[in-house]
Design a protein around this motif. Sequence first.
Motif, PDB file in Angstrom:
ATOM      1  N   MET A   8      11.066  37.436  59.388  1.00 33.42           N
ATOM      2  CA  MET A   8      12.591  37.777  59.580  1.00 33.42           C
ATOM      3  C   MET A   8      12.721  39.065  59.103  1.00 33.42           C
ATOM      4  O   MET A   8      11.829  39.937  58.557  1.00 33.42           O
ATOM      5  CB  MET A   8      13.306  36.792  58.578  1.00 33.42           C
ATOM      6  N   ARG A   9      13.820  39.813  59.314  1.00 33.13           N
ATOM      7  CA  ARG A   9      14.184  40.986  58.931  1.00 33.13           C
ATOM      8  C   ARG A   9      14.144  41.130  57.408  1.00 33.13           C
ATOM      9  O   ARG A   9      14.622  40.244  56.659  1.00 33.13           O
ATOM     10  CB  ARG A   9      15.440  41.549  59.323  1.00 33.13           C
ATOM     11  N   LEU A  10      13.644  42.382  56.888  1.00 29.78           N
ATOM     12  CA  LEU A  10      13.374  42.646  55.615  1.00 29.78           C
ATOM     13  C   LEU A  10      14.795  42.234  54.857  1.00 29.78           C
ATOM     14  O   LEU A  10      14.992  41.736  53.565  1.00 29.78           O
ATOM     15  CB  LEU A  10      12.954  44.028  55.161  1.00 29.78           C
ATOM     16  N   ASP A  11      15.779  43.206  55.370  1.00 29.75           N
ATOM     17  CA  ASP A  11      17.097  43.084  54.744  1.00 29.75           C
ATOM     18  C   ASP A  11      17.732  41.662  54.446  1.00 29.75           C
ATOM     19  O   ASP A  11      18.350  41.478  53.621  1.00 29.75           O
ATOM     20  CB  ASP A  11      18.045  44.357  55.395  1.00 29.75           C
ATOM     21  N   LYS A  12      17.540  41.111  55.709  1.00 33.37           N
ATOM     22  CA  LYS A  12      18.132  39.566  55.605  1.00 33.37           C
ATOM     23  C   LYS A  12      17.445  38.785  54.750  1.00 33.37           C
ATOM     24  O   LYS A  12      17.892  37.856  53.871  1.00 33.37           O
ATOM     25  CB  LYS A  12      18.088  38.922  57.047  1.00 33.37           C
ATOM     26  N   TRP A  13      15.907  39.001  54.637  1.00 37.40           N
ATOM     27  CA  TRP A  13      15.519  38.306  53.448  1.00 37.40           C
ATOM     28  C   TRP A  13      15.740  38.713  51.807  1.00 37.40           C
ATOM     29  O   TRP A  13      16.114  37.707  51.117  1.00 37.40           O
ATOM     30  CB  TRP A  13      13.839  38.404  53.513  1.00 37.40           C
ATOM     31  N   LEU A  14      15.910  39.913  51.762  1.00 40.65           N
ATOM     32  CA  LEU A  14      16.421  40.394  50.405  1.00 40.65           C
ATOM     33  C   LEU A  14      17.849  39.833  50.189  1.00 40.65           C
ATOM     34  O   LEU A  14      18.017  39.276  49.054  1.00 40.65           O
ATOM     35  CB  LEU A  14      16.297  41.699  50.303  1.00 40.65           C
ATOM     36  N   TRP A  15      18.607  39.687  51.052  1.00 39.36           N
ATOM     37  CA  TRP A  15      19.968  39.136  51.018  1.00 39.36           C
ATOM     38  C   TRP A  15      19.919  37.520  50.857  1.00 39.36           C
ATOM     39  O   TRP A  15      20.515  37.264  49.887  1.00 39.36           O
ATOM     40  CB  TRP A  15      20.806  39.312  52.118  1.00 39.36           C
ATOM     41  N   ALA A  16      18.952  36.708  51.343  1.00 38.12           N
ATOM     42  CA  ALA A  16      18.722  35.303  51.382  1.00 38.12           C
ATOM     43  C   ALA A  16      18.096  35.004  49.820  1.00 38.12           C
ATOM     44  O   ALA A  16      18.412  33.913  49.245  1.00 38.12           O
ATOM     45  CB  ALA A  16      18.077  34.773  52.558  1.00 38.12           C
ATOM     46  N   ALA A  17      17.436  36.195  49.431  1.00 35.30           N
ATOM     47  CA  ALA A  17      16.529  35.820  48.306  1.00 35.30           C
ATOM     48  C   ALA A  17      17.340  36.108  47.161  1.00 35.30           C
ATOM     49  O   ALA A  17      16.821  36.027  45.884  1.00 35.30           O
ATOM     50  CB  ALA A  17      15.172  36.377  47.970  1.00 35.30           C
ATOM     51  N   ARG A  18      18.569  36.481  47.314  1.00 40.23           N
ATOM     52  CA  ARG A  18      19.599  36.777  46.249  1.00 40.23           C
ATOM     53  C   ARG A  18      19.182  38.112  45.380  1.00 40.23           C
ATOM     54  O   ARG A  18      19.552  38.317  44.197  1.00 40.23           O
ATOM     55  CB  ARG A  18      20.138  35.767  45.268  1.00 40.23           C
ATOM     56  N   PHE A  19      18.422  39.232  45.868  1.00 42.32           N
ATOM     57  CA  PHE A  19      18.406  40.161  45.399  1.00 42.32           C
ATOM     58  C   PHE A  19      19.369  41.304  45.399  1.00 42.32           C
ATOM     59  O   PHE A  19      19.828  41.997  44.417  1.00 42.32           O
ATOM     60  CB  PHE A  19      17.012  41.132  46.101  1.00 42.32           C
ATOM     61  N   TYR A  20      20.084  41.201  46.661  1.00 40.86           N
ATOM     62  CA  TYR A  20      21.416  42.235  46.737  1.00 40.86           C
ATOM     63  C   TYR A  20      22.568  41.195  47.010  1.00 40.86           C
ATOM     64  O   TYR A  20      22.210  39.998  47.813  1.00 40.86           O
ATOM     65  CB  TYR A  20      21.200  43.174  47.782  1.00 40.86           C
ATOM     66  N   LYS A  21      23.835  41.440  46.900  1.00 37.95           N
ATOM     67  CA  LYS A  21      24.689  40.470  47.196  1.00 37.95           C
ATOM     68  C   LYS A  21      25.444  40.361  48.479  1.00 37.95           C
ATOM     69  O   LYS A  21      25.768  39.622  49.062  1.00 37.95           O
ATOM     70  CB  LYS A  21      25.840  41.164  46.433  1.00 37.95           C
ATOM     71  N   THR A  22      24.954  41.831  49.321  1.00 42.08           N
ATOM     72  CA  THR A  22      25.221  41.820  50.747  1.00 42.08           C
ATOM     73  C   THR A  22      23.944  42.408  51.618  1.00 42.08           C
ATOM     74  O   THR A  22      23.133  43.119  50.906  1.00 42.08           O
ATOM     75  CB  THR A  22      26.493  42.695  51.057  1.00 42.08           C
ATOM     76  N   ARG A  23      24.134  42.235  52.916  1.00 42.82           N
ATOM     77  CA  ARG A  23      23.125  42.617  53.638  1.00 42.82           C
ATOM     78  C   ARG A  23      22.869  44.327  53.644  1.00 42.82           C
ATOM     79  O   ARG A  23      22.205  45.146  53.511  1.00 42.82           O
ATOM     80  CB  ARG A  23      23.003  42.093  54.888  1.00 42.82           C
ATOM     81  N   ALA A  24      24.558  44.657  53.693  1.00 42.89           N
ATOM     82  CA  ALA A  24      24.697  46.338  53.652  1.00 42.89           C
ATOM     83  C   ALA A  24      23.976  46.923  52.371  1.00 42.89           C
ATOM     84  O   ALA A  24      23.549  48.075  52.462  1.00 42.89           O
ATOM     85  CB  ALA A  24      26.189  46.486  53.708  1.00 42.89           C
TER      86      ALA A  24
END
Length: 144
Positions: A8-24
């Motif tokens: 999956m896309r890196l930005d989506k994974w970081l969002w799903a893993a709760r490293f960042y609050k939004t994908r943006a």
Amino acid sequence: MSDAPTSMRLDKWLWAARFYKTRALAVDEINLGRVRVGGVPVKPARDVKVGDVLTIRIGTTAREIEVKGLSNQRGPAPKAQALYAETQASITAREAAAEARRLAPEPADSIEQGRPTKQDRRRLADWDRWSATLDDSDDAGDPG
């Protein structure tokens, strides 16, 4: 068809893993080079797979994590934490950095206010402590 994707896309994974609050926010951090895959800066659309090693810098701390799972949706924190595992070297480095900050805090952190205001500067200017005027009793300037 299974629900778990193989990549999956890196930005989506970081969002799903709760490293960042939004994908943006995740996209911004990736574009700034604060997220690396295998030590190489990447783009937000890069696919991540189980087993990839990511380096994520949040503030002054850098974390090295291994992707353990993928998820298409953002879930509760315990499920998000199951998607990755931090490496032992990263944990040790983070703890050592925290101990160093505790023992020798940053001097700038003790400043409660920033630059002096106009009123503060006027008070400092009125303060006669650094006057360079000569005393009348001082005869060092008289020739003779």
